[in-house]
Write a protein that holds these residues in place. Structure first.
Motif, PDB file in Angstrom:
ATOM      1  N   GLN A 237       0.829  -1.200   0.000  1.00 49.46           N
ATOM      2  CA  GLN A 237       0.000   0.000   0.000  1.00 49.46           C
ATOM      3  C   GLN A 237       0.869   1.256   0.000  1.00 49.46           C
ATOM      4  OE1 GLN A 237      -3.371   0.375  -0.133  1.00 49.46           O
ATOM      5  NE2 GLN A 237      -3.678  -1.819  -0.379  1.00 49.46           N
ATOM      6  N   SER A 238       1.987   1.210   0.726  1.00 50.70           N
ATOM      7  CA  SER A 238       2.866   2.378   0.773  1.00 50.70           C
ATOM      8  C   SER A 238       3.592   2.586  -0.550  1.00 50.70           C
ATOM      9  CB  SER A 238       3.886   2.222   1.901  1.00 50.70           C
ATOM     10  OG  SER A 238       4.790   1.158   1.636  1.00 50.70           O
TER      11      SER A 238
ATOM     12  N   ILE B   9      -4.380   4.450  -3.991  1.00 50.23           N
ATOM     13  CA  ILE B   9      -5.000   3.364  -3.252  1.00 50.23           C
ATOM     14  C   ILE B   9      -6.474   3.297  -3.615  1.00 50.23           C
ATOM     15  CG2 ILE B   9      -5.545   2.485  -0.957  1.00 50.23           C
ATOM     16  CD1 ILE B   9      -3.047   3.785   0.076  1.00 50.23           C
TER      17      ILE B   9
ATOM     18  N   GLU C 114      -5.613  13.431   7.464  1.00 48.02           N
ATOM     19  CA  GLU C 114      -6.314  14.233   6.461  1.00 48.02           C
ATOM     20  C   GLU C 114      -5.667  15.606   6.320  1.00 48.02           C
ATOM     21  OE1 GLU C 114      -8.800  13.443   4.568  1.00 48.02           O
ATOM     22  OE2 GLU C 114      -9.524  11.534   5.377  1.00 48.02           O
TER      23      GLU C 114
ATOM     24  N   THR D  55      -2.440  10.201  -0.359  1.00 46.09           N
ATOM     25  CA  THR D  55      -3.735  10.202   0.307  1.00 46.09           C
ATOM     26  C   THR D  55      -3.542   9.962   1.803  1.00 46.09           C
ATOM     27  OG1 THR D  55      -4.000   7.818  -0.023  1.00 46.09           O
ATOM     28  CG2 THR D  55      -4.796   9.266  -1.779  1.00 46.09           C
TER      29      THR D  55
ATOM     30  N   LYS E 167      -4.711   7.581   3.631  1.00 46.69           N
ATOM     31  CA  LYS E 167      -4.402   6.174   3.859  1.00 46.69           C
ATOM     32  C   LYS E 167      -2.977   5.857   3.438  1.00 46.69           C
ATOM     33  CE  LYS E 167      -6.017   1.460   3.024  1.00 46.69           C
ATOM     34  NZ  LYS E 167      -7.032   0.599   2.368  1.00 46.69           N
TER      35      LYS E 167
ATOM     36  N   ARG F 168      -0.700   7.056   6.144  1.00 43.45           N
ATOM     37  CA  ARG F 168      -0.665   6.156   7.301  1.00 43.45           C
ATOM     38  C   ARG F 168       0.197   4.927   7.013  1.00 43.45           C
ATOM     39  NH1 ARG F 168      -6.410   7.314   7.204  1.00 43.45           N
ATOM     40  NH2 ARG F 168      -6.961   8.754   8.880  1.00 43.45           N
ATOM     41  N   MET F 169      -0.005   4.331   5.853  1.00 45.16           N
ATOM     42  CA  MET F 169       0.740   3.122   5.514  1.00 45.16           C
ATOM     43  C   MET F 169       2.233   3.406   5.396  1.00 45.16           C
ATOM     44  SD  MET F 169      -1.470   0.743   5.442  1.00 45.16           S
ATOM     45  CE  MET F 169      -3.229   0.445   5.277  1.00 45.16           C
TER      46      MET F 169
END
Length: 295
Positions: free
Chosen positions: A37-38, A43, A237, A257, A259, A262-263
């Motif tokens: 994901q990173s 995503i 965000e 993004t 997400k 975070r990843m």
């Protein structure tokens, strides 16, 4: 020599292998999922489950452009290196002393040390103690409170007690004092348990964030990577929007993004542990087994 294996035994072996393969997959896939994901450019739900979707390193490039990230990484590495070295040294010395029957007050001090594993002072008394020692807003508040751990001392004491006593006796006959015996004989023979303590202490230091939250308020220069991750995960965000506004490359900034942020941040904090542990794994297993035999 060929031996006959019953059908039930073969079924058991196959089921056993399949079971452990499933366990390995369950343990390893979350880390793999975070990694892909990173590395994904965008995503999309249902995408990038096994391989990165639109492979890119832009997420990592943008993360390190955020003000304070590189400094936080440096603080985390500094506290991990200093804290691990201090904890290993202090616990090795104390564990070696407790292994000696001739130590004055040995039983009383050992029991007092063991009690700390079950009873703690609590958050407020601990905070007041840190304040009294003038450790608030100081780098040393990260490493000094964890310099001695009762659990580590017990492991080391148990390990040292199983070493041959004749080696120390022969060294004393040759004129070696306690420090010479400790540094030239005990430490080289205690590499497995030292590696075990180093793994425990380094992972604990690298993952720590609560002491940063409690004891170093209003000190950005002492912010660690884990505490930065904690704040960023709560404000993903807003941070993603901030990076997008400050980025020069519009195409890259659009890919970052919340997400993805975070990843990427999570992977940055996990990666050093994944790289460090395999080198000490064989010492770690041996040390924890031998050190817990008499525990």
């Amino acid at each position: 020599m060929v031996t006959n294996v019953s059908a039930s035994r073969r079924i058991f072996c196959i089921a056993n292998v399949l079971l452990f393969l499933v366990l390995i997959l369950v343990c390893a896939y979350p880390i793999w999922y975070i990694l892909i994901q990173s590395l994904s450019g965008s995503i999309v739900p249902g995408k990038a489950l096994l391989l990165p979707h639109q492979f890119t390193l832009s997420n990592y490039q943008q993360i390190f452009k955020i003000p304070g990230v590189l400094h936080a990484v440096g603080v985390s590495f500094a506290r991990t290196i200093v804290g691990t070295g201090l904890t290993t040294t202090c616990c090795m010395l104390m564990g070696y002393l407790f292994s000696k029957q001739t130590m004055p007050g040995r039983k009383f001090l050992y029991r007092m040390l063991t009690i700390t594993m079950y009873v703690s002072g609590g958050l407020i008394p601990t905070y007041l103690a840190m304040k009294s020692y003038m450790l608030l807003n100081s780098f040393w508040v990260y490493v000094l409170p964890s310099a001695v751990s009762a659990y580590y001392v017990i492991l080391i004491k148990t390990y040292v007690e199983q070493l041959p006593a004749a080696i120390e006796e022969s060294a004393m006959i040759d004129g070696a004092n306690v420090l010479v015996i400790f540094f030239r004989i005990i430490l080289p023979m205690s590499l497995p348990i030292m590696a075990t303590i180093m793994v425990y202490a380094s992972v604990a230091q690298w993952n720590a964030w609560f002491d940063n939250h409690i004891y170093t308020f209003a000190e950005d220069k002492l912010t660690t990577m884990q505490y930065l991750l904690y704040n960023y995960l709560n404000e993903a965000e807003r941070l993603a929007a901030m990076v997008a506004e400050s980025a020069h490359d519009v195409d890259i900034s659009a890919q970052l993004t919340p997400k993805g942020l975070r990843m990427t941040m999570t992977m940055i904090t996990v990666l050093p542990v994944l790289m460090f542990y395999p080198f000490l794994q064989r010492f770690f297993i041996k040390g924890i087994v031998i050190g817990a035999v008499k525990g």
